[in-house]
Scaffold this motif. Structure first.
Motif, PDB file in Angstrom:
ATOM      1  N   ARG A   1       0.819  -1.214   0.000  1.00 17.39           N
ATOM      2  CA  ARG A   1       0.000   0.000   0.000  1.00 17.39           C
ATOM      3  C   ARG A   1       0.850   1.260   0.000  1.00 17.39           C
ATOM      4  O   ARG A   1       0.445   2.295  -0.521  1.00 17.39           O
ATOM      5  CB  ARG A   1      -0.917   0.023   1.228  1.00 17.39           C
ATOM      6  CG  ARG A   1      -2.008  -1.008   1.222  1.00 17.39           C
ATOM      7  CD  ARG A   1      -3.174  -0.575   2.104  1.00 17.39           C
ATOM      8  NE  ARG A   1      -2.740  -0.050   3.388  1.00 17.39           N
ATOM      9  CZ  ARG A   1      -2.590  -0.782   4.494  1.00 17.39           C
ATOM     10  NH1 ARG A   1      -2.816  -2.086   4.452  1.00 17.39           N
ATOM     11  NH2 ARG A   1      -2.217  -0.235   5.626  1.00 17.39           N
ATOM     12  N   ALA A   2       2.041   1.184   0.591  1.00 21.19           N
ATOM     13  CA  ALA A   2       2.864   2.375   0.761  1.00 21.19           C
ATOM     14  C   ALA A   2       3.704   2.695  -0.463  1.00 21.19           C
ATOM     15  O   ALA A   2       4.269   3.783  -0.546  1.00 21.19           O
ATOM     16  CB  ALA A   2       3.782   2.202   1.974  1.00 21.19           C
ATOM     17  N   ALA A   3       3.795   1.787  -1.425  1.00 18.24           N
ATOM     18  CA  ALA A   3       4.688   1.985  -2.563  1.00 18.24           C
ATOM     19  C   ALA A   3       4.340   3.199  -3.418  1.00 18.24           C
ATOM     20  O   ALA A   3       5.231   3.961  -3.785  1.00 18.24           O
ATOM     21  CB  ALA A   3       4.730   0.729  -3.425  1.00 18.24           C
ATOM     22  N   PRO A   4       3.070   3.435  -3.790  1.00 19.15           N
ATOM     23  CA  PRO A   4       2.789   4.621  -4.604  1.00 19.15           C
ATOM     24  C   PRO A   4       3.055   5.899  -3.816  1.00 19.15           C
ATOM     25  O   PRO A   4       3.112   5.892  -2.587  1.00 19.15           O
ATOM     26  CB  PRO A   4       1.294   4.481  -4.931  1.00 19.15           C
ATOM     27  CG  PRO A   4       0.944   3.075  -4.605  1.00 19.15           C
ATOM     28  CD  PRO A   4       1.861   2.666  -3.504  1.00 19.15           C
TER      29      PRO A   4
ATOM     30  N   ALA B   1      18.107   4.847  -6.300  1.00 20.66           N
ATOM     31  CA  ALA B   1      17.914   3.397  -6.336  1.00 20.66           C
ATOM     32  C   ALA B   1      17.028   2.930  -5.198  1.00 20.66           C
ATOM     33  O   ALA B   1      16.461   1.838  -5.257  1.00 20.66           O
ATOM     34  CB  ALA B   1      19.261   2.681  -6.274  1.00 20.66           C
ATOM     35  N   TYR B   2      16.886   3.762  -4.164  1.00 16.92           N
ATOM     36  CA  TYR B   2      16.093   3.381  -2.998  1.00 16.92           C
ATOM     37  C   TYR B   2      14.698   4.002  -3.014  1.00 16.92           C
ATOM     38  O   TYR B   2      14.005   3.985  -1.996  1.00 16.92           O
ATOM     39  CB  TYR B   2      16.847   3.755  -1.715  1.00 16.92           C
ATOM     40  CG  TYR B   2      18.087   2.911  -1.540  1.00 16.92           C
ATOM     41  CD1 TYR B   2      18.050   1.706  -0.848  1.00 16.92           C
ATOM     42  CD2 TYR B   2      19.295   3.298  -2.118  1.00 16.92           C
ATOM     43  CE1 TYR B   2      19.182   0.918  -0.715  1.00 16.92           C
ATOM     44  CE2 TYR B   2      20.429   2.510  -1.992  1.00 16.92           C
ATOM     45  CZ  TYR B   2      20.366   1.323  -1.290  1.00 16.92           C
ATOM     46  OH  TYR B   2      21.486   0.536  -1.168  1.00 16.92           O
ATOM     47  N   ASP B   3      14.294   4.537  -4.167  1.00 19.90           N
ATOM     48  CA  ASP B   3      12.917   5.009  -4.295  1.00 19.90           C
ATOM     49  C   ASP B   3      11.969   3.852  -3.988  1.00 19.90           C
ATOM     50  O   ASP B   3      12.099   2.760  -4.564  1.00 19.90           O
ATOM     51  CB  ASP B   3      12.647   5.520  -5.713  1.00 19.90           C
ATOM     52  CG  ASP B   3      13.339   6.848  -5.990  1.00 19.90           C
ATOM     53  OD1 ASP B   3      13.962   7.405  -5.065  1.00 19.90           O
ATOM     54  OD2 ASP B   3      13.262   7.318  -7.142  1.00 19.90           O
ATOM     55  N   PHE B   4      11.020   4.104  -3.116  1.00 16.00           N
ATOM     56  CA  PHE B   4      10.111   3.031  -2.713  1.00 16.00           C
ATOM     57  C   PHE B   4       8.935   2.990  -3.682  1.00 16.00           C
ATOM     58  O   PHE B   4       7.859   3.519  -3.424  1.00 16.00           O
ATOM     59  CB  PHE B   4       9.636   3.243  -1.275  1.00 16.00           C
ATOM     60  CG  PHE B   4       9.104   1.989  -0.637  1.00 16.00           C
ATOM     61  CD1 PHE B   4       9.970   0.999  -0.215  1.00 16.00           C
ATOM     62  CD2 PHE B   4       7.747   1.795  -0.468  1.00 16.00           C
ATOM     63  CE1 PHE B   4       9.497  -0.171   0.364  1.00 16.00           C
ATOM     64  CE2 PHE B   4       7.262   0.636   0.109  1.00 16.00           C
ATOM     65  CZ  PHE B   4       8.132  -0.350   0.526  1.00 16.00           C
ATOM     66  N   ASP B   5       9.170   2.334  -4.824  1.00 16.45           N
ATOM     67  CA  ASP B   5       8.182   2.258  -5.888  1.00 16.45           C
ATOM     68  C   ASP B   5       7.797   0.797  -6.117  1.00 16.45           C
ATOM     69  O   ASP B   5       8.151  -0.085  -5.334  1.00 16.45           O
ATOM     70  CB  ASP B   5       8.725   2.905  -7.165  1.00 16.45           C
ATOM     71  CG  ASP B   5      10.099   2.343  -7.556  1.00 16.45           C
ATOM     72  OD1 ASP B   5      10.473   1.252  -7.057  1.00 16.45           O
ATOM     73  OD2 ASP B   5      10.797   2.985  -8.360  1.00 16.45           O
TER      74      ASP B   5
END
Length: 233
Positions: free
Chosen positions: A24-27, A196-200
Motif C-alpha cells: 500500500r505504501a509503494a505509490p 535506487a532506494y525510491d520506494f516504488d
C-alpha cells in the motif's frame, strides 16, 4: 520445540501485515497518508519488539537462529521504505531508517555466528533472499552512512557474500537471487545511487516477490565508482 512453533506463527502473522502495508505504501502518498503509514509502521515495530522481548532466552541452536533471522528480515522490510529520501524526514522517520540499517547489520552478524562457532548452520533457500535484502541495506549504509558505520557495513557485505557462496551448492535457484542483487547494484552504479532506494513498485517486487525475475529498471545520473560494492558472480 512445540513452543517455538507458536513464536513462528506469531512472527508470520506480523509479516503478513508488513507485506500488506508495504504494497500500500509503494505509490506516492500525500503527507497525511504518509503519517498514517508511519503510525502503522510504529505499531508493527512494537509488535516485533514485543515478540523478540518475549522469546525464551534459553532457546538456542538452528531454530533460534532461523526465527531471529526471520525477525531481522521482517524488521528490514518494515522500515525499508524510510531509506527513500523523497519521504519527508522527521525525527520518527529518521529513527525508522536507522532501525532498518541496524537490522541489516544484525541479520548479517546473526548468520555469521553459526559459521564462526561451527554449529547450527542455517542453510535453507529463504536465507539467500533475506541476505540479498540485508546486502542492499548495507550497501546504502556503506554509501551514505556516518563515518563510523561504513567499515562495519562493508565487513558485513563481505560476510553476506560468503553466506551466498555457501548456500549456492545446496540451492541452484539462488542464481536468480544473486542476479536480483546484481540488478539492484546496477541501479546504484549506473545512475544516481540515492534514487535506487525510491520506494516504488520495482522496490516492492525486489523486497517481496523473490520468486520472480525483475525488469532492469535503472536510475539516471552519475555513476558511483568510488564505492567498494558487494561482489556478485
Amino acid at each position: 520445540m512445540e513452543g517455538l512453533w507458536a513464536y513462528m506463527i506469531t512472527l508470520v502473522e506480523i509479516f503478513g501485515e508488513i507485506q500488506e502495508l508495504s504494497m500500500r505504501a509503494a505509490p506516492s502518498l500525500p503527507d497525511n497518508q504518509c503519517m498514517h503509514v508511519d503510525d502503522q509502521v510504529a505499531f508493527l515495530g512494537e509488535a516485533l519488539s514485543s515478540w523478540e522481548a518475549n522469546f525464551p532466552e534459553h532457546e538456542l541452536g538452528g531454530p533460534f537462529v532461523a526465527l531471529h533471522q526471520g525477525y531481522y528480515h521482517y524488521r528490514m522490510l518494515l522500515y525499508y521504505q524510510y531509506l527513500d529520501t523523497k519521504r519527508a524526514t522527521t525525527e520518527k522517520t529518521a529513527r525508522f531508517s536507522k532501525f532498518c540499517q541496524h537490522s541489516a547489520l544484525a541479520h548479517s552478524n546473526l548468520l555469521a555466528l553459526p559459521r564462526d562457532v561451527g554449529q547450527c548452520d542455517v542453510l535453507y533457500a529463504g536465507v539467500g533472499h533475506s541476505t540479498v535484502i540485508s546486502s542492499s541495506v548495507l550497501l546504502h549504509t556503506a554509501m551514505f552512512g556516518d563515518s563510523d558505520e561504513i567499515m562495519p557495513a562493508q565487513q558485513a557485505l563481505q560476510a553476506n557474500f560468503k553466506m551466498l557462496q555457501e548456500l549456492s551448492p545446496y540451492w541452484p535457484s539462488l542464481d536468480l537471487t544473486i542476479r536480483r542483487l546484481s540488478q539492484f547494484q546496477l541501479r546504484c552504479t549506473e545512475g544516481d545511487a540515492i534514487r535506487a532506494y525510491d520506494f516504488d513498485e520495482w522496490m516492492v517486487a525486489f523486497l517481496l516477490r523473490y520468486h520472480l525475475t525483475l525488469d532492469e529498471k535503472r536510475s539516471r545520473g552519475v555513476a558511483k565508482n568510488d564505492i567498494a560494492l558487494f561482489p556478485v558472480c
